[in-house]
Design a protein around this motif. Structure first.
Motif, PDB file in Angstrom:
ATOM      1  N   ILE A  42      46.800  58.029  52.171  1.00 44.52           N
ATOM      2  CA  ILE A  42      46.434  56.626  52.399  1.00 44.52           C
ATOM      3  C   ILE A  42      44.968  56.411  52.047  1.00 44.52           C
ATOM      4  O   ILE A  42      44.597  55.418  51.405  1.00 44.52           O
ATOM      5  CB  ILE A  42      46.710  56.227  53.865  1.00 44.52           C
ATOM      6  N   HIS A  43      44.132  57.358  52.458  1.00 46.86           N
ATOM      7  CA  HIS A  43      42.704  57.274  52.130  1.00 46.86           C
ATOM      8  C   HIS A  43      42.489  57.316  50.615  1.00 46.86           C
ATOM      9  O   HIS A  43      41.680  56.542  50.075  1.00 46.86           O
ATOM     10  CB  HIS A  43      41.961  58.425  52.802  1.00 46.86           C
ATOM     11  N   CYS A  44      43.206  58.207  49.937  1.00 44.56           N
ATOM     12  CA  CYS A  44      43.076  58.293  48.474  1.00 44.56           C
ATOM     13  C   CYS A  44      43.507  56.990  47.808  1.00 44.56           C
ATOM     14  O   CYS A  44      42.876  56.532  46.842  1.00 44.56           O
ATOM     15  CB  CYS A  44      43.913  59.455  47.941  1.00 44.56           C
ATOM     16  N   PHE A  45      44.563  56.387  48.316  1.00 43.06           N
ATOM     17  CA  PHE A  45      45.079  55.152  47.724  1.00 43.06           C
ATOM     18  C   PHE A  45      44.123  53.985  47.954  1.00 43.06           C
ATOM     19  O   PHE A  45      43.862  53.192  47.041  1.00 43.06           O
ATOM     20  CB  PHE A  45      46.454  54.838  48.321  1.00 43.06           C
ATOM     21  N   THR A  46      43.597  53.881  49.169  1.00 49.77           N
ATOM     22  CA  THR A  46      42.742  52.736  49.507  1.00 49.77           C
ATOM     23  C   THR A  46      41.310  52.888  48.994  1.00 49.77           C
ATOM     24  O   THR A  46      40.591  51.895  48.879  1.00 49.77           O
ATOM     25  CB  THR A  46      42.710  52.523  51.032  1.00 49.77           C
ATOM     26  N   SER A  47      40.894  54.115  48.714  1.00 46.59           N
ATOM     27  CA  SER A  47      39.506  54.347  48.283  1.00 46.59           C
ATOM     28  C   SER A  47      39.449  54.977  46.894  1.00 46.59           C
ATOM     29  O   SER A  47      38.502  55.709  46.590  1.00 46.59           O
ATOM     30  CB  SER A  47      38.787  55.256  49.299  1.00 46.59           C
ATOM     31  N   TRP A  48      40.444  54.699  46.071  1.00 48.92           N
ATOM     32  CA  TRP A  48      40.543  55.396  44.796  1.00 48.92           C
ATOM     33  C   TRP A  48      39.360  55.116  43.873  1.00 48.92           C
ATOM     34  O   TRP A  48      38.916  56.002  43.135  1.00 48.92           O
ATOM     35  CB  TRP A  48      41.849  55.045  44.102  1.00 48.92           C
ATOM     36  N   ASP A  49      38.829  53.911  43.897  1.00 45.58           N
ATOM     37  CA  ASP A  49      37.682  53.590  43.037  1.00 45.58           C
ATOM     38  C   ASP A  49      36.479  54.477  43.373  1.00 45.58           C
ATOM     39  O   ASP A  49      35.804  54.996  42.468  1.00 45.58           O
ATOM     40  CB  ASP A  49      37.303  52.115  43.186  1.00 45.58           C
ATOM     41  N   LYS A  50      36.219  54.659  44.663  1.00 44.97           N
ATOM     42  CA  LYS A  50      35.111  55.523  45.079  1.00 44.97           C
ATOM     43  C   LYS A  50      35.410  56.987  44.764  1.00 44.97           C
ATOM     44  O   LYS A  50      34.514  57.744  44.370  1.00 44.97           O
ATOM     45  CB  LYS A  50      34.848  55.362  46.576  1.00 44.97           C
TER      46      LYS A  50
END
Length: 205
Positions: A42-50
């Motif tokens: 979930i973290h990877c999906f929501t913060s993929w740009d960073k």
């Protein structure tokens, strides 16, 4: 008065639900593993740009230092290294526990399985706390004391991991009549300390 009673009842309900969830998590050997995996992706999906920018920085640093970069050092594949680390910890712990049981002349077949389940719980509980804690402390990354907060959090979490492991091992071995509870707890403390020292030595070589 009615509002106060309403708030108290809501608080009590939330507390009861939280306790039930906590007990449920510890009742399943795979619960913290599954929860960590879900939150990670979930973290990877929501913060993929960073994370894409972080991957670029990791690639540049690894290439400049070692000439290459492995896929498991990049997001979202870093979770593979966590699974690998868990397998190393589990194998290391099983070997020590097996030797311990042999030394105590124990023939209980369920002990190793029970300990494996609890070790899985404690390991991924540590990883989950580390993951959530790092993300939370990362919110104050601009703080002057950020490094101090992070280091303090890691130390506290490591000490908690040692304590949980010692208590877990002692409780699992309580039915061995000729075993000193203090000795079993000390042996439980010994496992994560030696494993961490070994990992630190391998990384530093």
């Amino acid at each position: 008065m009615k509002n106060l009673l309403f708030l108290q009842s809501r608080f009590q309900r939330i507390t009861n639900v939280s306790i039930s969830i906590w007990k449920l998590l510890w009742s399943k050997g795979w619960s913290f593993f599954l929860l960590y995996t879900i939150l990670y992706f979930i973290h990877c999906f929501t913060s993929w740009d960073k994370l894409k920018l972080a991957n670029i920085q990791i690639e540049l640093e690894m290439v400049s230092r070692y000439g290459s970069v492995s896929f498991w050092q990049l997001y979202p594949f870093q979770i593979v290294s966590i699974y690998y680390l868990y397998l190393l910890y589990l194998c290391f712990s099983i070997v020590l526990v097996f030797l311990y049981l042999k030394f105590r002349s124990s023939k209980e077949p369920n002990k190793l399985f029970q300990l494996t389940k609890k070790m899985t719980q404690s390991f991924f509980f540590l990883i989950l706390c580390l993951f959530i804690g790092n993300l939370s402390i990362g919110l104050i990354q601009e703080s002057y004391y950020y490094s101090l907060y992070l280091f303090g959090f890691w130390i506290v979490l490591f000490l908690l991991f040692i304590k949980v492991n010692g208590s877990m091992f002692s409780q699992s071995m309580y039915f061995v009549s000729d075993t000193n509870p203090k000795f079993t707890k000390s042996f439980g403390y010994f496992i994560p300390i030696v494993w961490s020292a070994m990992m630190f030595w391998i990384v530093s070589v």
